[in-house]
Design an enzyme around this catalytic site. Structure first.
Site, PDB file in Angstrom:
ATOM      1  CG  HIS A 170      -8.869  -2.703  -1.628  1.00  0.00           C
ATOM      2  ND1 HIS A 170      -9.952  -2.030  -2.164  1.00  0.00           N
ATOM      3  CD2 HIS A 170      -8.388  -1.900  -0.657  1.00  0.00           C
ATOM      4  CE1 HIS A 170     -10.110  -0.881  -1.536  1.00  0.00           C
ATOM      5  NE2 HIS A 170      -9.178  -0.780  -0.606  1.00  0.00           N
ATOM      6  CG  PHE A 171      -9.209  -8.652   1.548  1.00  0.00           C
ATOM      7  CD1 PHE A 171      -9.943  -9.101   2.627  1.00  0.00           C
ATOM      8  CD2 PHE A 171      -9.728  -8.819   0.272  1.00  0.00           C
ATOM      9  CE1 PHE A 171     -11.182  -9.702   2.449  1.00  0.00           C
ATOM     10  CE2 PHE A 171     -10.963  -9.418   0.088  1.00  0.00           C
ATOM     11  CZ  PHE A 171     -11.695  -9.852   1.169  1.00  0.00           C
ATOM     12  CG  HIS A 172      -6.290  -2.120   3.685  1.00  0.00           C
ATOM     13  ND1 HIS A 172      -5.450  -1.100   3.297  1.00  0.00           N
ATOM     14  CD2 HIS A 172      -7.511  -1.828   3.176  1.00  0.00           C
ATOM     15  CE1 HIS A 172      -6.139  -0.227   2.597  1.00  0.00           C
ATOM     16  NE2 HIS A 172      -7.391  -0.632   2.503  1.00  0.00           N
ATOM     17  CG  ASN A 215     -12.323  -0.353   4.739  1.00  0.00           C
ATOM     18  OD1 ASN A 215     -12.524  -0.803   5.854  1.00  0.00           O
ATOM     19  ND2 ASN A 215     -11.197   0.258   4.419  1.00  0.00           N
ATOM     20  CG  ASP A 257      -1.933   1.084   1.218  1.00  0.00           C
ATOM     21  OD1 ASP A 257      -1.529   2.269   1.295  1.00  0.00           O
ATOM     22  OD2 ASP A 257      -3.134   0.789   1.153  1.00  0.00           O
TER      23      ASP A 257
END
Length: 141
Positions: free
Chosen positions: A99-101, A86, A30
């Protein structure tokens, strides 16, 4: 669905710092680096949110999450890891490509994420929890 910044990253139109890639997913650092090693995992098959993502795409994401998480663990030995996803502007989604953080958490990281989890177990009794659960369950297909 219009082409998002993530689709442009997948297509190589925008540079990224790749962490992992297979036929179905792409993981990269990120740009914000909330903490050292903050990584995004995205499917190559774009959908705007979890509500519109098909089961097969979610399986591919589910297979890749522990691969990327374990690589972060081996690389930096964080004290914990948040995986956050989110959906919608109200939930702080800013790119409408699911998307996944993966955010490593470090015990002594005073400049880090500051994630807070506020509970309400004292305010919601068992009867209210039962009603909430039944309301959700009626829509499971």
């Amino acid at each position: 669905m219009s082409k998002t910044i993530f689709s442009k990253i997948i297509d190589g139109e925008i540079p990224s710092f790749k962490v992992y890639e297979n036929e179905y997913v792409y993981a990269f650092l990120d740009i914000s680096q909330v903490s050292k090693g903050h990584t995004l995992l995205i499917p190559k098959k774009a959908s705007p949110n979890i509500y519109e993502t098909d089961a097969e795409t979610m399986r591919h994401i589910g297979e890749a999450l522990p691969i990327v998480a374990n690589a972060i663990k081996k690389a930096f030995n964080p004290d914990g890891l948040n995986i956050i996803q989110n959906n919608g502007e109200y939930a702080s989604q800013s790119v409408f490509h699911i998307h996944f953080h993966l955010i490593p958490r470090y015990e002594n990281d005073i400049d880090g994420f500051g994630y807070q989890w506020q509970t309400h177990e004292d305010e919601i009794d068992d009867a209210k929890k039962e009603a909430i659960a039944k309301n959700i369950a009626q829509y499971i297909q």
